[in-house]
Design a protein around this motif. Sequence first.
Motif, PDB file in Angstrom:
ATOM      1  N   GLU A  64       0.753  -1.248   0.003  1.00 57.59           N
ATOM      2  CA  GLU A  64       0.066   0.074  -0.191  1.00 57.59           C
ATOM      3  C   GLU A  64       0.623   1.157  -0.128  1.00 57.59           C
ATOM      4  O   GLU A  64       0.304   2.329  -0.415  1.00 57.59           O
ATOM      5  N   ARG A  65       2.106   1.125   0.544  1.00 55.87           N
ATOM      6  CA  ARG A  65       3.043   2.308   0.246  1.00 55.87           C
ATOM      7  C   ARG A  65       3.922   2.371  -0.851  1.00 55.87           C
ATOM      8  O   ARG A  65       4.673   3.405  -1.061  1.00 55.87           O
ATOM      9  N   LEU A  66       3.757   1.408  -1.580  1.00 56.60           N
ATOM     10  CA  LEU A  66       4.608   1.235  -2.958  1.00 56.60           C
ATOM     11  C   LEU A  66       3.676   2.261  -4.057  1.00 56.60           C
ATOM     12  O   LEU A  66       2.634   2.327  -4.179  1.00 56.60           O
ATOM     13  N   VAL A  67       4.580   3.005  -4.561  1.00 52.33           N
ATOM     14  CA  VAL A  67       3.994   4.045  -5.542  1.00 52.33           C
ATOM     15  C   VAL A  67       3.842   3.524  -6.910  1.00 52.33           C
ATOM     16  O   VAL A  67       4.777   2.882  -7.424  1.00 52.33           O
ATOM     17  N   ASP A  68       2.768   3.514  -7.382  1.00 52.69           N
ATOM     18  CA  ASP A  68       2.341   2.894  -8.735  1.00 52.69           C
ATOM     19  C   ASP A  68       2.792   4.104  -9.721  1.00 52.69           C
ATOM     20  O   ASP A  68       2.818   5.271  -9.591  1.00 52.69           O
ATOM     21  N   GLY A  69       3.275   3.363 -10.953  1.00 51.28           N
ATOM     22  CA  GLY A  69       3.824   4.232 -11.803  1.00 51.28           C
ATOM     23  C   GLY A  69       5.273   4.612 -11.844  1.00 51.28           C
ATOM     24  O   GLY A  69       5.725   5.133 -12.887  1.00 51.28           O
ATOM     25  N   CYS A  70       5.972   3.988 -11.230  1.00 52.63           N
ATOM     26  CA  CYS A  70       7.559   3.884 -10.990  1.00 52.63           C
ATOM     27  C   CYS A  70       8.074   2.594 -11.630  1.00 52.63           C
ATOM     28  O   CYS A  70       7.697   1.634 -11.070  1.00 52.63           O
ATOM     29  N   GLU A  71       9.008   2.633 -12.256  1.00 50.02           N
ATOM     30  CA  GLU A  71       9.826   1.472 -12.807  1.00 50.02           C
ATOM     31  C   GLU A  71      10.594   0.717 -11.753  1.00 50.02           C
ATOM     32  O   GLU A  71      10.488  -0.470 -11.676  1.00 50.02           O
ATOM     33  N   SER A  72      11.172   1.572 -11.081  1.00 45.03           N
ATOM     34  CA  SER A  72      11.991   1.148  -9.834  1.00 45.03           C
ATOM     35  C   SER A  72      10.941   1.074  -8.736  1.00 45.03           C
ATOM     36  O   SER A  72       9.870   1.869  -8.830  1.00 45.03           O
ATOM     37  N   LYS A  73      11.249   0.277  -7.520  1.00 47.70           N
ATOM     38  CA  LYS A  73      10.272   0.410  -6.417  1.00 47.70           C
ATOM     39  C   LYS A  73      10.618   1.530  -5.587  1.00 47.70           C
ATOM     40  O   LYS A  73      11.692   1.862  -5.153  1.00 47.70           O
ATOM     41  N   VAL A  74       9.522   2.277  -5.319  1.00 50.67           N
ATOM     42  CA  VAL A  74       9.584   3.279  -4.241  1.00 50.67           C
ATOM     43  C   VAL A  74       8.440   3.412  -3.487  1.00 50.67           C
ATOM     44  O   VAL A  74       7.392   3.181  -3.848  1.00 50.67           O
ATOM     45  N   ASP A  78      14.600   1.053  -4.303  1.00 53.37           N
ATOM     46  CA  ASP A  78      15.697  -0.141  -4.488  1.00 53.37           C
ATOM     47  C   ASP A  78      16.785   0.632  -5.485  1.00 53.37           C
ATOM     48  O   ASP A  78      17.536  -0.201  -5.735  1.00 53.37           O
ATOM     49  N   ALA A  79      16.630   1.586  -6.009  1.00 52.77           N
ATOM     50  CA  ALA A  79      17.556   2.067  -7.250  1.00 52.77           C
ATOM     51  C   ALA A  79      18.321   3.316  -6.610  1.00 52.77           C
ATOM     52  O   ALA A  79      17.718   4.399  -6.020  1.00 52.77           O
ATOM     53  N   ARG A  80      19.667   3.356  -6.740  1.00 55.45           N
ATOM     54  CA  ARG A  80      20.445   4.562  -5.968  1.00 55.45           C
ATOM     55  C   ARG A  80      20.195   5.854  -6.791  1.00 55.45           C
ATOM     56  O   ARG A  80      19.724   6.707  -5.972  1.00 55.45           O
ATOM     57  N   LEU A  81      20.042   5.955  -8.064  1.00 56.51           N
ATOM     58  CA  LEU A  81      19.767   7.153  -8.554  1.00 56.51           C
ATOM     59  C   LEU A  81      18.438   7.618  -8.279  1.00 56.51           C
ATOM     60  O   LEU A  81      18.195   9.103  -7.815  1.00 56.51           O
ATOM     61  N   ILE A  82      17.415   6.703  -8.273  1.00 57.67           N
ATOM     62  CA  ILE A  82      15.957   7.128  -7.945  1.00 57.67           C
ATOM     63  C   ILE A  82      16.084   7.823  -6.440  1.00 57.67           C
ATOM     64  O   ILE A  82      15.117   8.709  -6.088  1.00 57.67           O
ATOM     65  N   ALA A 130      12.226  10.193 -19.843  1.00 55.96           N
ATOM     66  CA  ALA A 130      10.658  10.342 -19.664  1.00 55.96           C
ATOM     67  C   ALA A 130      10.105   9.544 -18.535  1.00 55.96           C
ATOM     68  O   ALA A 130       9.212   9.881 -17.825  1.00 55.96           O
ATOM     69  N   SER A 131      10.910   8.080 -18.362  1.00 58.22           N
ATOM     70  CA  SER A 131      10.358   7.277 -17.373  1.00 58.22           C
ATOM     71  C   SER A 131      10.739   7.651 -16.106  1.00 58.22           C
ATOM     72  O   SER A 131       9.774   7.573 -15.164  1.00 58.22           O
ATOM     73  N   ARG A 132      11.792   8.207 -15.734  1.00 58.80           N
ATOM     74  CA  ARG A 132      12.282   8.896 -14.446  1.00 58.80           C
ATOM     75  C   ARG A 132      11.166  10.013 -14.000  1.00 58.80           C
ATOM     76  O   ARG A 132      10.878  10.160 -12.955  1.00 58.80           O
ATOM     77  N   ASN A 139       8.126  10.437 -15.298  1.00 55.50           N
ATOM     78  CA  ASN A 139       6.688   9.920 -14.752  1.00 55.50           C
ATOM     79  C   ASN A 139       6.927   9.405 -13.515  1.00 55.50           C
ATOM     80  O   ASN A 139       5.856   9.498 -12.839  1.00 55.50           O
ATOM     81  N   GLY A 140       8.043   8.552 -13.200  1.00 51.31           N
ATOM     82  CA  GLY A 140       8.028   8.002 -11.894  1.00 51.31           C
ATOM     83  C   GLY A 140       8.027   8.966 -10.586  1.00 51.31           C
ATOM     84  O   GLY A 140       7.364   9.003  -9.637  1.00 51.31           O
ATOM     85  N   LEU A 141       8.883  10.178 -10.801  1.00 50.88           N
ATOM     86  CA  LEU A 141       8.716  11.054  -9.887  1.00 50.88           C
ATOM     87  C   LEU A 141       7.432  11.959  -9.889  1.00 50.88           C
ATOM     88  O   LEU A 141       7.084  12.291  -8.733  1.00 50.88           O
ATOM     89  N   ASN A 142       6.722  12.007 -10.894  1.00 51.86           N
ATOM     90  CA  ASN A 142       5.478  12.676 -10.980  1.00 51.86           C
ATOM     91  C   ASN A 142       4.405  11.809 -10.088  1.00 51.86           C
ATOM     92  O   ASN A 142       3.663  12.276  -9.557  1.00 51.86           O
ATOM     93  N   ALA A 143       4.624  10.650 -10.445  1.00 54.64           N
ATOM     94  CA  ALA A 143       3.696   9.373  -9.600  1.00 54.64           C
ATOM     95  C   ALA A 143       3.930   9.626  -7.921  1.00 54.64           C
ATOM     96  O   ALA A 143       3.152   9.412  -7.151  1.00 54.64           O
ATOM     97  N   VAL A 144       5.121   9.836  -7.541  1.00 53.84           N
ATOM     98  CA  VAL A 144       5.675   9.725  -6.326  1.00 53.84           C
ATOM     99  C   VAL A 144       4.907  11.201  -5.957  1.00 53.84           C
ATOM    100  O   VAL A 144       4.125  11.353  -4.824  1.00 53.84           O
ATOM    101  N   LEU A 145       4.836  12.319  -6.577  1.00 55.77           N
ATOM    102  CA  LEU A 145       4.251  13.549  -6.112  1.00 55.77           C
ATOM    103  C   LEU A 145       2.785  13.467  -6.098  1.00 55.77           C
ATOM    104  O   LEU A 145       2.189  13.944  -5.126  1.00 55.77           O
ATOM    105  N   GLN A 146       2.115  12.776  -7.102  1.00 58.71           N
ATOM    106  CA  GLN A 146       0.629  12.404  -6.957  1.00 58.71           C
ATOM    107  C   GLN A 146       0.297  11.745  -5.810  1.00 58.71           C
ATOM    108  O   GLN A 146      -0.607  11.928  -5.166  1.00 58.71           O
TER     109      GLN A 146
END
Length: 134
Positions: free
Chosen positions: A45-55, A73-77, A116-118, A120-127
């Motif tokens: 439930e705390r996992l962010v949907d829309g990220c290629e890496s797990k956040v 799970d990804a250093r750069l992310i 684009a994928s990064r 999108n992933g950051l936008n998913a975190v913000l959402q």
Amino acid sequence: MSLPIEAHTALETFNGSLSWEQRARLLMQWGDRLPPMRDDEKTDERLVDGCESKVWLVGDVVDGHWQFRAASDARLIRGLVALLLARVNGLSSQALQQVDLAEWFTKLGLSRQLSASRSNGLNAVLQKMRQLTL
């Protein structure tokens, strides 16, 4: 809109004529500064949907202001998420709704390096942050 102290620190750190290698190293250092999340906090439930890496993202209100914690799970992310947290931690729910992700990473000089994928992933975190504040 006024920036949290950590956001000013991030801008001072990343502004300047840094090479991409220097910025990438700084990003990873910022990611390493994230407080560790316990394994029992890393739930679906705390996992962010829309990220290629797990956040994973946790948010709490402290004295009327949001404080988020995250892990990846990804250093750069992790570094990119740490910079997002620097921008949003301490904001009210209303101020959080006004955060412009693209503008923030442009100010940091990192927008060109966001695929684009990064992005999108950051936008998913913000959402997800915004959903938690509702």
